[in-house]
Write an enzyme that holds these catalytic residues in place. Structure first.
Site, PDB file in Angstrom:
ATOM      1  N   PRO A   2       0.770  -1.129   0.008  1.00  0.00           N
ATOM      2  CA  PRO A   2       0.129  -0.294   0.137  1.00  0.00           C
ATOM      3  C   PRO A   2       0.865   1.325  -0.106  1.00  0.00           C
ATOM      4  O   PRO A   2       2.006   1.208   0.597  1.00  0.00           O
ATOM      5  CB  PRO A   2      -0.789  -0.149   1.282  1.00  0.00           C
ATOM      6  N   LYS A  51       4.448   5.023   5.215  1.00  0.00           N
ATOM      7  CA  LYS A  51       3.609   3.804   5.038  1.00  0.00           C
ATOM      8  C   LYS A  51       3.654   3.001   6.392  1.00  0.00           C
ATOM      9  O   LYS A  51       3.182   2.026   6.300  1.00  0.00           O
ATOM     10  CB  LYS A  51       4.451   2.772   4.055  1.00  0.00           C
ATOM     11  N   ARG A 253      12.485  -3.321  -8.140  1.00  0.00           N
ATOM     12  CA  ARG A 253      10.953  -2.975  -8.262  1.00  0.00           C
ATOM     13  C   ARG A 253      10.817  -3.206  -9.847  1.00  0.00           C
ATOM     14  O   ARG A 253      11.796  -3.527 -10.643  1.00  0.00           O
ATOM     15  CB  ARG A 253      10.526  -1.847  -7.874  1.00  0.00           C
TER      16      ARG A 253
END
Length: 285
Positions: A2, A51, A253
């Site tokens: 998220p 986060k 990533r």
């Protein structure tokens, strides 16, 4: 995992559900805190930090959590506590006489003194969703290593907190910047505009109640320019969106981009046909 907007919404749900109420009980299912009892402590507030989630209760104590990839916090009527608590993935239950907060599949969970929260979030850079966000510190952090790609610099939460792959890929597309561009290849004004665009999109998503790039309510299923649109034609130029790895392990990533609008394919893109997500029978080249 998220991104900043989703964590902000989670904090809002927890705050609205429990703030001001005294906890009737708690069940922390991690070995280090399995015997902790928060009953009798009033929830003061639940706030996001990048986060991370900080659930502050009376007595200088904070329940600190991080959702990672699959974690969630949900708030339910307290009558559902026993049924919900049977899930083997549940890591925490916090309940008042009215509501129960269920922490499921949390990637990180611990208890820290509120006065020592810096131990768990002190490494983070300026939070894009913090009203006191320091744009100049964030800019300096992101520009500190000119040889690093702009994507890696923005995803590094020590530089600026709250940006994930969505809120990095989308601003880069909107500004026509190739995600593999070294930080030193951009002038300070471009980096500053990139961060301010990411902040604007995060705030918009918080206000809309869902992750959104355009802010339009009629395109919820495809509310992005590049993220998640691998193999589909760019909405601007028609060239298929590409997906390629970026960075080094263990921080590697994958990043979405448009070769037509963002200066060509990635150096890590082998050029092989890529199948759109959820469209196994269709291929675009």
């Amino acid at each position: 995992m998220p991104e900043g907007d989703a964590v902000w919404r989670t904090a809002q749900r927890l705050h609205e559900g429990l703030a001001g109420d005294r906890l009737a009980g708690s069940d922390i299912r991690v070995p280090a805190h399995a015997t902790a009892d928060l009953s009798g402590r009033r929830t003061l507030e639940v706030v996001p930090r990048g986060k991370h989630l900080l659930h502050r209760v009376e007595g200088d104590l904070t329940v600190h959590s991080h959702l990672r990839m699959e974690g969630s916090w949900r708030v339910h009527p307290v009558g559902r506590r026993h049924a919900l608590g049977h899930r083997h993935t549940v890591r925490a239950l916090l309940w008042s006489t009215r509501r129960v907060a269920v922490g499921d599949s949390l990637g990180m969970l611990d208890l820290v003194l509120t006065s020592q929260e810096h131990r768990v979030v002190g490494h983070l850079g300026p939070d894009l969703l913090d009203p006191g966000y320091d744009a100049q510190v964030a800019l300096a952090n992101v520009r500190a290593d000119p040889h690093r790609t702009i994507t890696e610099a923005c995803l590094d939460q020590r530089n600026v907190a709250g940006m994930g792959t969505i809120f990095t890929a989308e601003p880069l597309f909107l500004l026509g910047i190739n995600p593999w561009t070294p930080v030193g290849g951009l002038d300070p004004g471009q980096v500053e505009e990139l961060l301010s665009t990411a902040r604007r999109l995060l705030v918009l998503s918080c206000r809309q109640g869902r992750t959104t790039i355009t802010g339009r309510g009629d395109v919820a299923d495809d509310d992005a320019w590049v993220h998640g649109r691998v193999g589909l034609p760019c909405k601007r130029c028609g060239v298929p969106i590409r997906l390629a790895p970026i960075g080094q392990q263990p921080q590697q990533r994958v990043m979405f981009s448009c070769p037509g609008c963002q200066g060509g394919r990635a150096p890590t893109d082998d050029g092989a046909p890529q199948t759109p997500l959820g469209h196994a029978r269709r291929r675009y080249t």
